[in-house]
Enzyme design. Structure first.
Site, mmCIF file in Angstrom:
data_model
loop_
_atom_site.group_PDB
_atom_site.id
_atom_site.type_symbol
_atom_site.label_atom_id
_atom_site.label_comp_id
_atom_site.label_asym_id
_atom_site.label_seq_id
_atom_site.Cartn_x
_atom_site.Cartn_y
_atom_site.Cartn_z
ATOM 1 N N ASP A 147 0.769 -1.261 0.000
ATOM 2 C CA ASP A 147 0.000 0.000 0.000
ATOM 3 C C ASP A 147 0.790 1.296 0.000
ATOM 4 O O ASP A 147 0.327 2.277 -0.577
ATOM 5 C CB ASP A 147 -0.973 0.064 1.190
ATOM 6 C CG ASP A 147 -2.145 -0.895 1.040
ATOM 7 O OD1 ASP A 147 -2.331 -1.425 -0.069
ATOM 8 O OD2 ASP A 147 -2.849 -1.127 2.031
ATOM 9 N N ASP A 173 -8.796 -6.735 9.137
ATOM 10 C CA ASP A 173 -8.163 -5.573 8.515
ATOM 11 C C ASP A 173 -7.974 -4.433 9.503
ATOM 12 O O ASP A 173 -7.154 -3.538 9.267
ATOM 13 C CB ASP A 173 -9.025 -5.052 7.366
ATOM 14 C CG ASP A 173 -9.140 -6.042 6.229
ATOM 15 O OD1 ASP A 173 -8.126 -6.654 5.878
ATOM 16 O OD2 ASP A 173 -10.254 -6.201 5.694
#
Length: 571
Positions: free
Chosen positions: A286, A510
């Site tokens: 990311d 998450d």
């Protein structure tokens, strides 16, 4: 010569000049070391009509505010494209000049640049280089333990590490999966091992450390080939736009990242005991795409991402990791490439490829240290949208005009990964890089899966009625309600794709649904709160997150059950 493996050239003896010395020292270099500079010239790739090379120059003389490197070819080599230097050619002589951002070259410092070139016939190697007019020594590149080629049987790289190989089953994840009702159906699937903080190298709270996993991998390997999947995930200021996955290191702690995280990992992976394993590293999820999409005054920009773009530590950290881990002959580096719902738009697509190339040539790394890229890591984007395509039109309007697609160029991960691979090659990566796609949570099966296209009355009805991805918005990323297990891990499933993988272990959260104090450096992101009304990154829609979630990386039974229930293909 192994594919994507730099072939180090042996030291080339310089012919002594008329003065009887092998190096020239000008008046400006008086009093410096006998060797004022050295050059390491590496062939990264070579084919019948061309080649890719990387050059690293080390300055042993006084500091320089600008540099020029020159050499000549004995054959008909012609440079066609360069990076990290302004490269020109006049006849056989090539000149590489510093750019505005890399002209400073301190005593003992190195700078690297690369280029593509054409040739026919023998590709004779350059025999002499100069730095600012001074003759350099030719470095033998001895820092690479592989030598001119990887030793036979000692981790020689193959084209696709997944081809013909089993993939490591993490026993810690497997036990958690098997303990769930119905979990035994997938408990033997291979998943990634996440090294998400320094403590994970030696094991957290009595759990398995990196050596434990590699030892277990040797046991699972037997006499065949086996891939071990590691996630390298601990950049300074990590995930500047997603608080739930923030890490332990502050924005400026690049030296700690290098010496206490990457260096120990490299030492373990380089142990000859593990030379027979194929070690796939997924490098830094990311963070790099955030430098493109969440900085510089964009509506989605965050102060944290602006800081990381300004200090350069994402680029430096990824470059350092690629350089060090790429030295290990049986390591295959795959860099995280976001997903189509993030960088599939025109404004993000090309700039992201450029940032990846910048990182892959930072801190001593070269594009040869990158075996490929991975898309959709820990995300939910559908592998294939079966009921509409980007070229479809409804009532005179393109699918791209629908609220869901929103002018993106891609509808799913497979078309994105294949197209982005081509873009990456165009900016300098090897033409044979492979892509991975994380399919651990993008199946979207169950009762909500559409059987065909939506109504043809208007473009939004057509897309929304037929889309496989059932999220409220493509920007939703945390513990998604309705998600299911996707395609099972498999090698070479499509053109340009090395494998479908489950890099994110299904059942690991998450992020937490509410703030939970912790010593793991993990923050609370409202996108994990099912009551959250959204932000610019998800079009101000509801988050779509499941309730009662624990910290990121912790076991989330409700999510695991949801993923099995909605698996496609069904369990």
């Amino acid at each position: 010569m192994n594919r994507r493996r730099s072939a180090l050239l042996a030291a080339i003896a310089l012919v002594a000049a008329a003065t009887g010395t092998a190096t020239a020292v000008t008046a400006g270099d008086a009093g410096t070391a006998a060797v004022p500079c050295s050059v390491d010239y590496k062939l990264q790739n070579q084919w019948s009509t061309g080649f890719t090379a990387a050059v690293t120059v080390t300055n042993h003389g006084p500091a320089k505010t600008g540099w020029t490197v020159k050499w000549s070819y004995a054959g008909n080599q012609k440079v066609t494209q360069g990076w990290n230097a302004g490269i020109t050619q006049n006849g056989a002589t090539v000149t590489a000049a510093s750019e505005a951002y890399n002209g400073s070259l301190a005593t003992g410092a190195s700078v690297g640049f690369g280029f593509n070139a054409s040739h026919s016939g023998p590709n004779a190697l350059p025999t002499a280089f100069t730095l600012n007019g001074v003759t350099c020594d030719v470095d033998d590149g001895g820092g690479d333990p592989g030598g001119p080629t990887d030793p036979p049987g000692q981790g020689s790289r193959v084209d696709n590490p997944y081809a013909g190989a089993k993939v490591y089953v993490n026993p810690e994840w497997s036990r958690k999966a098997a303990a769930e009702p119905g979990g035994g159906r997938i408990a033997r699937q291979p998943t990634g091992v996440w090294l998400d903080r320094t403590a994970a190298i030696n094991g957290v709270n009595g759990g398995m450390g990196l050596r434990d996993h590699l030892d277990e991998a040797l046991r699972q390997k037997g006499s065949g080939e086996l891939v071990v999947q590691l996630v390298i995930y601990n950049l300074p200021g990590r995930d500047c736009a997603a608080l739930a996955s923030n890490g332990e290191l502050g924005p400026t702690e690049i030296d700690t990242y290098k010496t206490r995280y990457i260096d120990p990992i490299k030492t373990i992976l380089a142990d000859s005991k593990y030379a027979g394993l194929r070690i796939v590293t997924t490098v830094e999820i990311d963070s790099l795409p955030n430098l493109v999409t969440n900085t510089g005054g964009r509506p989605t920009a965050t102060p944290q991402c602006d800081v990381m773009k300004a200090n350069g530590n994402y680029v430096k950290g990824v470059g350092y990791a690629l350089n060090k881990l790429g030295d290990v002959p049986n390591v295959y580096n795959y860099v995280d490439a976001g997903h189509h719902g993030w960088i599939g738009w025109d404004d993000n697509f090309g700039p992201s490829a450029d940032v990846f190339e910048q990182a892959a040539t930072a801190e001593g790394a070269t594009v040869a240290d990158v075996h490929g890229f991975i898309a959709n890591t820990a995300n939910y984007s559908a592998l294939k949208e079966e009921h509409f395509r980007i070229g479809d039109t409804v009532a005179g309007r393109s699918v791209r005009e629908s609220k869901w697609v929103d002018w993106n160029r891609y509808t799913d991960e497979l078309t994105f990964a294949q197209a982005f691979r081509d873009k990456l090659v165009s900016v300098g990566f090897d033409s044979r890089i492979g892509m991975l796609i994380d399919t651990s949570r993008n199946g979207w099966g169950g009762a909500g899966r559409p059987a065909g296209p939506g109504a043809g009355t208007d473009v939004d009805s057509y897309v929304n009625g037929g889309r496989i991805d059932r999220r409220v918005h493509i920007g939703n990323w945390c513990n998604q309600s309705g998600a299911g297990l996707g395609e099972r891990p498999q090698a070479a499933p499509a053109a340009g794709i090395d494998a479908y993988v489950w890099m994110k272990p299904p059942g690991e959260s998450d992020g937490s649904s509410k703030e939970i104090p912790n010593n793991e450096g993990k923050g609370f992101d409202r996108m994990c709160d099912p009551t959250y009304e959204g932000n610019p990154r998800n079009g101000h829609n509801k988050s779509g997150a499941l309730p009662d979630a624990p910290l990121s990386g912790h076991w989330f039974s409700a999510q695991f059950q949801e993923l099995m229930k909605n698996a496609h293909p069904a369990l």
